[in-house]
Design an enzyme around this catalytic site. Structure first.
Site, mmCIF file in Angstrom:
data_model
loop_
_atom_site.group_PDB
_atom_site.id
_atom_site.type_symbol
_atom_site.label_atom_id
_atom_site.label_comp_id
_atom_site.label_asym_id
_atom_site.label_seq_id
_atom_site.Cartn_x
_atom_site.Cartn_y
_atom_site.Cartn_z
ATOM 1 N N GLY A 36 0.838 -1.199 0.000
ATOM 2 C CA GLY A 36 0.000 0.000 0.000
ATOM 3 C C GLY A 36 0.873 1.249 0.000
ATOM 4 N N ASN A 76 -6.602 4.484 10.013
ATOM 5 C CA ASN A 76 -6.052 3.243 10.561
ATOM 6 C C ASN A 76 -6.022 3.207 12.082
ATOM 7 O OD1 ASN A 76 -4.147 5.240 9.436
ATOM 8 N ND2 ASN A 76 -2.628 4.129 10.629
ATOM 9 N N GLN A 100 -7.245 0.514 4.794
ATOM 10 C CA GLN A 100 -7.911 -0.061 5.972
ATOM 11 C C GLN A 100 -9.358 -0.423 5.709
ATOM 12 O OE1 GLN A 100 -6.837 -1.212 8.746
ATOM 13 N NE2 GLN A 100 -4.743 -0.454 8.648
ATOM 14 N N SER A 146 -4.284 -2.784 -0.150
ATOM 15 C CA SER A 146 -3.117 -3.591 0.217
ATOM 16 C C SER A 146 -3.571 -4.992 0.638
ATOM 17 C CB SER A 146 -2.391 -2.901 1.382
ATOM 18 O OG SER A 146 -1.348 -3.710 1.865
ATOM 19 N N ALA A 147 -2.853 -6.014 0.152
ATOM 20 C CA ALA A 147 -3.300 -7.397 0.366
ATOM 21 C C ALA A 147 -3.289 -7.821 1.832
ATOM 22 C CB ALA A 147 -2.405 -8.343 -0.441
ATOM 23 N N CYS A 167 4.703 2.494 14.754
ATOM 24 C CA CYS A 167 5.939 2.228 15.410
ATOM 25 C C CYS A 167 6.713 1.264 14.565
ATOM 26 C CB CYS A 167 5.816 1.731 16.869
ATOM 27 S SG CYS A 167 4.823 0.341 17.221
#
Ligand code: PLP
Length: 367
Positions: A74, A144, A172, A192-193, A310
């Site tokens: 992504g 997200n 998301q 995104s997968a 993070c």
């Protein structure tokens, strides 16, 4: 020992078994989709079938104006969208993922959000009115950290009045709620997968063919010259299978999430009253640093995260909460809980028990 509880589905989802089966069914053959020989042609067929599965999941069948380019993530698809169009002004919301927010651009402006966590439409209109040259607006569909849904259709309508293009990061949202670029009226959209039961290593950018998009990775000219590099065939197969099997028990998952929130006295819940993803809860435990909470949860077998956490393993205060005007002291005590398929009542019960125990313990220390 009880099995670990995974409540971090917004970070990554476990591979769905049907996805794993589709990937394992791939014969161990030398599949390079650019090769002319029969192995290569078979690889090409497999990649194009996955592309069709993704377009179908996004309700793009019959919409020939849109195309789908595979990327490795992504993050890469967001980079391609924002760097690949030659726009003079880039407007991004303050709560975007780092893969949008950190993109450098000669004339980039940040659209503020309201205290409710949605894009401030009046501020966007002012920015659009002041902008120069060709404009690209980039706003995510679902945040997200908070799960809060953005008013993308209204944003697109507003942008069109100023002849601006719109990119939507739907990483998301895809797999958790319906996502259809045509209904959203956006020009580009990222998925995104690994956020929807697929494997790591595959993302996609949906784009309108009429706009000239340039590659950010150049080389052999794969993916219609938009993304060079030999395609990651197994990951693309898995992505296609995930897109073909998006079934998601949103009602069941949100019932579990709502039950969790009802049980926590003393927590501040971010975005509870806003339209949001069914699986996400963002909780502030007053006076207890996110890091302390994460460690305590982990020691007791529960995996959660500190919102924007993070990549470096360090917990930083969430830029999303700060953009919403949450005081830094509170923002430093937030933990994101994200449920998914397979989350059980028992998982929620265990989370609640750990939360209550830590809350009681820290209140005693503070007293
Ligand atoms: N956009 C959003 C909203 C995300 O949550 C993420 C990942 O957390 C990304 C983009 C990046 O996706 P990827 O991990 O596939 O690079």
């Amino acid at each position: 020992m009880e099995p670990r509880v995974y409540l971090d589905h917004n970070a990554t989802t476990p591979l769905k078994s049907c996805v794993m089966e589709a990937m394992l069914a791939l014969p161990p053959l030398p599949y390079n989709p650019s090769s002319i020989h029969s192995y290569g042609r078979e690889a090409r067929r497999i990649v194009e079938e996955a592309r069709r599965q993704i377009k179908r999941a996004l309700k793009l069948e019959g919409h020939d104006g849109y195309e789908c380019v595979f990327t490795a993530s992504g993050t890469e698809a967001n980079n391609l969208a924002l760097k690949g169009l030659n726009t003079q002004t880039l407007l991004v919301s303050a709560i975007e993922h780092a893969s949008v927010l950190k993109i450098e651009h000669g004339n980039r402006k940040v659209i503020p959000v309201t205290s409710e966590g949605i894009v401030d439409l009046a501020a966007l209109e002012t920015l659009l009115a002041e902008a120069e040259g060709k404009i690209l607006v980039s706003v995510m569909l679902a945040n997200n950290e908070t799960g809060i849904l953005q008013p993308i259709r209204e944003i697109a309508e507003l942008a069109q009045r100023y002849d601006a293009l719109v990119h939507c990061d739907a990483v998301q949202a895809f797999g958790k709620i319906d996502v259809a670029p045509v209904d959203l009226n956006v020009d580009l959209l990222t998925i995104s997968a690994h956020k929807c039961g697929g494997p790591l290593g595959a993302g996609a950018l949906i784009y309108k063919k009429k706009y000239p998009l340039s590659a950010i990775i150049t080389g052999g000219g794969q993916e219609r010259s938009l993304r060079s590099g030999t395609e990651n065939v197994p990951a693309i197969v898995g992505f296609g299978a995930a897109a073909a099997n998006l079934a998601y028990d949103a009602a069941g998952i949100s019932a579990l999430r709502d039950g969790l929130e009802t049980s926590l006295e003393g927590a501040r819940m971010i975005g509870k009253r806003m339209p949001r993803l069914p699986n996400t809860s963002y909780l502030v435990m007053p006076g207890v640093a996110s890091e302390t909470q994460l460690i305590d949860f982990d020691l007791k077998g529960v995996a959660v995260s500190a919102g924007s956490a993070c990549s470096s393993g360090k917990v930083t205060v969430s830029h999303v909460l700060l953009a919403m005007g949450v005081p830094e002291k509170e923002a430093a005590c937030a933990v994101r809980v994200s449920l998914g398929e397979g989350t059980s009542e028992n998982d929620i019960t265990r989370f609640i028990a750990v939360w209550k125990e830590l809350y009681a313990r820290s209140n005693k220390v503070a007293a």
